[in-house]
Scaffold this motif. Structure first.
Motif, short mmCIF file in Angstrom:
data_model
loop_
_atom_site.label_atom_id
_atom_site.label_comp_id
_atom_site.label_asym_id
_atom_site.label_seq_id
_atom_site.Cartn_x
_atom_site.Cartn_y
_atom_site.Cartn_z
N ILE A 65 0.88 -1.18 0.00
CA ILE A 65 0.00 0.00 0.00
C ILE A 65 0.91 1.23 0.00
N VAL A 66 0.67 2.12 -0.94
CA VAL A 66 1.55 3.27 -1.12
C VAL A 66 0.76 4.57 -0.96
N LEU A 67 1.29 5.46 -0.17
CA LEU A 67 0.72 6.80 0.00
C LEU A 67 1.47 7.74 -0.94
N GLU A 68 0.74 8.57 -1.64
CA GLU A 68 1.37 9.49 -2.58
C GLU A 68 0.92 10.92 -2.29
N TRP A 69 1.90 11.78 -2.11
CA TRP A 69 1.65 13.21 -1.85
C TRP A 69 2.13 13.96 -3.08
N ASN A 70 1.24 14.60 -3.80
CA ASN A 70 1.64 15.41 -4.95
C ASN A 70 1.30 16.87 -4.67
N ALA A 71 2.23 17.75 -4.96
CA ALA A 71 1.95 19.15 -4.65
C ALA A 71 2.62 20.08 -5.65
N THR A 72 1.99 21.22 -5.83
CA THR A 72 2.59 22.29 -6.62
C THR A 72 2.56 23.56 -5.77
N CYS A 73 3.42 24.49 -6.11
CA CYS A 73 3.43 25.76 -5.39
C CYS A 73 4.14 26.78 -6.27
N LYS A 74 3.74 28.02 -6.14
CA LYS A 74 4.32 29.06 -6.98
C LYS A 74 4.42 30.32 -6.15
N GLY A 75 5.51 31.06 -6.28
CA GLY A 75 5.66 32.30 -5.54
C GLY A 75 6.79 32.22 -4.55
N ARG A 76 6.59 32.78 -3.38
CA ARG A 76 7.64 32.79 -2.37
C ARG A 76 7.10 32.15 -1.10
N GLN A 77 7.87 31.23 -0.57
CA GLN A 77 7.43 30.56 0.64
C GLN A 77 8.60 29.85 1.32
N PHE A 78 8.50 29.71 2.64
CA PHE A 78 9.48 28.91 3.37
C PHE A 78 9.19 27.43 3.16
N ASP A 79 10.15 26.63 3.58
CA ASP A 79 9.89 25.19 3.71
C ASP A 79 8.99 25.02 4.93
N ARG A 80 7.99 24.21 4.81
CA ARG A 80 7.03 24.01 5.89
C ARG A 80 6.97 22.54 6.26
N ILE A 81 6.83 22.30 7.55
CA ILE A 81 6.73 20.91 8.00
C ILE A 81 5.26 20.50 7.90
N PHE A 82 5.04 19.25 7.57
CA PHE A 82 3.64 18.78 7.58
C PHE A 82 3.55 17.34 8.05
N GLY A 83 2.34 17.01 8.50
CA GLY A 83 2.05 15.66 8.97
C GLY A 83 0.78 15.15 8.33
N VAL A 84 0.73 13.82 8.13
CA VAL A 84 -0.45 13.16 7.56
C VAL A 84 -0.84 12.06 8.55
N TRP A 85 -2.11 12.06 8.97
CA TRP A 85 -2.58 11.09 9.98
C TRP A 85 -3.84 10.37 9.49
N LEU A 86 -3.98 9.15 9.95
CA LEU A 86 -5.25 8.44 9.78
C LEU A 86 -5.68 7.98 11.16
N SER A 87 -6.86 8.41 11.58
CA SER A 87 -7.36 8.12 12.94
C SER A 87 -6.31 8.45 14.00
N GLY A 88 -5.59 9.54 13.78
CA GLY A 88 -4.59 9.98 14.76
C GLY A 88 -3.26 9.25 14.67
N VAL A 89 -3.13 8.28 13.78
CA VAL A 89 -1.87 7.57 13.58
C VAL A 89 -1.10 8.28 12.48
N GLU A 90 0.10 8.74 12.80
CA GLU A 90 0.86 9.47 11.78
C GLU A 90 1.35 8.50 10.71
N LEU A 91 1.13 8.88 9.45
CA LEU A 91 1.55 8.05 8.32
C LEU A 91 2.76 8.64 7.61
N LEU A 92 2.91 9.95 7.69
CA LEU A 92 4.01 10.62 6.99
C LEU A 92 4.36 11.92 7.69
N ARG A 93 5.65 12.15 7.91
CA ARG A 93 6.15 13.46 8.36
C ARG A 93 7.08 13.94 7.27
#
Ligand SMILES: *[C@@H]1O[C@H](CO)[C@@H](O)[C@H](O)[C@H]1NC(C)=O
Ligand SMILES: *[C@@H]1O[C@H](CO)[C@@H](O)[C@H](O)[C@H]1NC(C)=O
Ligand SMILES: *[C@@H]1O[C@H](CO)[C@@H](O)[C@H](O)[C@H]1NC(C)=O
Ligand SMILES: *[C@@H]1O[C@H](CO)[C@@H](O)[C@H](O)[C@H]1NC(C)=O
Ligand SMILES: *[C@@H]1O[C@H](CO)[C@@H](O)[C@H](O)[C@H]1NC(C)=O
Ligand SMILES: *[C@@H]1O[C@H](CO)[C@@H](O)[C@H](O)[C@H]1NC(C)=O
Length: 370
Positions: free
Chosen positions: A104-132
């Motif tokens: 089972i594979v989780l895929e995060w696809n994203a685009t962004c344009k402009g100016r921004q810092f690197d940001r930390i993010f988390g992905v959870w299912l029922s409170g269980v973290e799947l990706l940091r």
């Protein structure tokens, strides 16, 4: 880690000579601090195609079967600080005819344009973290990136026959300077276990045993919704202890705690922090100290059961953003996690009562998201 001291020889002069890299307080909240603005390419660049960012990783080996797929979440992350994670209802795709999956594979696809810092993010299912993970830093011409993670070990959670809360938190700021909105799709791919029958012919089909690392039950150790910002326990200083109570069934015979951790603000570059005495002796005012040693401690009912010496992940804006464009640093798109064996303590835990797991970080400055 058997790495040579060379990377430190390389980092330390940068950090000491240019303390501004890690100190300025541009934002009061959990920004990944930079005193310089995130780099912005002049728009005279000859390319108008978005830049593809990537982390060099070993590809995930998937069977040649056609996966069932599901878009779990589609969202544009604008100003999100102080807000609740973005939620969606997750149910296993009911049009998927298979019941057993070898990958089972989780895929995060994203685009962004402009100016921004690197940001930390988390992905959870029922409170269980799947990706940091950490976002890539955009350019005016736009960027695109894709993170894939093997989440097979969370099968028992992902395959549950009920609706669960899927949550994503990206701590971002949008204002006149920081214009980068992250446009994100999160998908899941379920590869049916057809190959497995070929690969493991003669063996009884028994989900999990071949991979050997799937848990029958996964208990979340995160802060509970609803709340602001991520579901992380935020360790603010060396005496801060945060954790949670839990109960486990009577028939547990093996238990492992998986710890996700990332370090920010004053401790983003903890491995380069000078001793506090040095800061005092040199009258430095805004330099983070406490020396370069950190240790994440895990306690069970207040007793120490494990320690983690985290890998020094450099986020995509770290030290100099140009170092990480377009190849981001090891672990930056999928931060390493650490397993702590709880099995030896089951004798204490199988009493039907609730117990607690708590986290602290030796020498910590704010902030450790655990
Ligand atoms: C999830 O489903 C429930 C029940 O149908 C609904 O009330 C809720 O708004 C849904 N949440 C999201 C984030 O779509
Ligand atoms: C995500 O990006 C990858 C790499 O570009 C691509 O192969 C994949 O099809 C994308 N997924 C979706 C759902 O668009
Ligand atoms: C997300 O999915 C939508 C709909 O398929 C697509 O239009 C968009 O380009 C995708 N965005 C990313 C970042 O993959
Ligand atoms: C899932 O749950 C529903 C309703 O509780 C039930 O009708 C269905 O048979 C279940 N499916 C599986 C595969 O267990
Ligand atoms: C450490 O952090 C906790 C939680 O934020 C706070 O309550 C406590 O006062 C802090 N202790 C010190 C010594 O700063
Ligand atoms: C630090 O400040 C004190 C008091 O202003 C001064 O006496 C001392 O020389 C300063 N030390 C350094 C290393 O600048």
């Amino acid at each position: 880690m058997a790495s040579s001291p060379l990377p430190f020889l390389f980092f330390l002069p940068l950090l000491f000579l240019n303390p501004r890299f890690s100190q300025a307080n541009l934002h009061q909240s959990k920004t990944l601090l930079r005193s310089t603005l995130p780099s912005q390419q002049s728009s005279t660049g000859d390319t108008t195609e978005p830049t593809l960012f990537f982390e060099v990783t070993k590809p995930i080996s998937v069977p040649h079967t056609k996966p069932c797929s599901l878009t779990v979440l589609q969202h544009d992350f604008g100003y999100t600080y102080g807000k609740s994670p973005v939620l969606s209802n997750y149910t296993f795709p009911d049009d998927c005819p298979f019941q057993e999956f070898s990958r089972i594979v989780l895929e995060w696809n994203a685009t962004c344009k402009g100016r921004q810092f690197d940001r930390i993010f988390g992905v959870w299912l029922s409170g269980v973290e799947l990706l940091r993970s950490c976002t890539a830093e955009p350019r005016p011409t736009g960027i695109v990136w894709s993170v894939k993670k093997d989440v097979t070990k969370y099968s028992s959670l992902l395959l549950m026959n009920k609706t669960q809360t899927f949550s994503v938190f990206v701590g971002n700021i949008i204002d006149q300077t920081y214009t980068g909105v992250y446009h994100v799709n999160v998908s899941l791919y379920f590869y049916p276990a057809v190959e497995k029958q070929k690969l493991f012919k003669g063996k009884k089909r028994d989900s999990g045993s071949e991979i050997g690392s799937k848990a029958d039950l996964i208990i979340p150790f995160s802060r509970d919704l609803p709340l602001k910002d991520g579901l992380w326990f935020e360790i603010q200083n060396a005496t801060d202890v945060k954790g949670k109570e839990f109960e486990i069934p009577h028939n547990v015979y093996k238990a492992v705690l998986e710890v996700y951790v990332s370090f920010h603000e004053k401790d983003e570059f903890w491995y380069g922090n000078p001793p506090s005495e040095y800061i005092v002796a040199n009258n430095l005012t805004d330099s983070p100290g406490n020396g370069p040693f950190r240790e994440v401690l895990v306690s069970l009912d207040g007793e120490l059961v494990g320690a983690i010496w985290p890998f020094t992940v450099v986020y995509t804006g770290g030290i100099n953003p140009l170092l990480w464009r377009p190849i981001s640093a090891i672990g930056s798109f999928d931060l390493p996690t650490y397993d702590i064996e709880i099995t030896p303590f089951l004798g204490k835990l199988l009493d039907g009562k609730s117990h607690s797991i708590s986290f602290s970080v030796t020498n910590a400055l704010n902030v450790w998201s655990t």
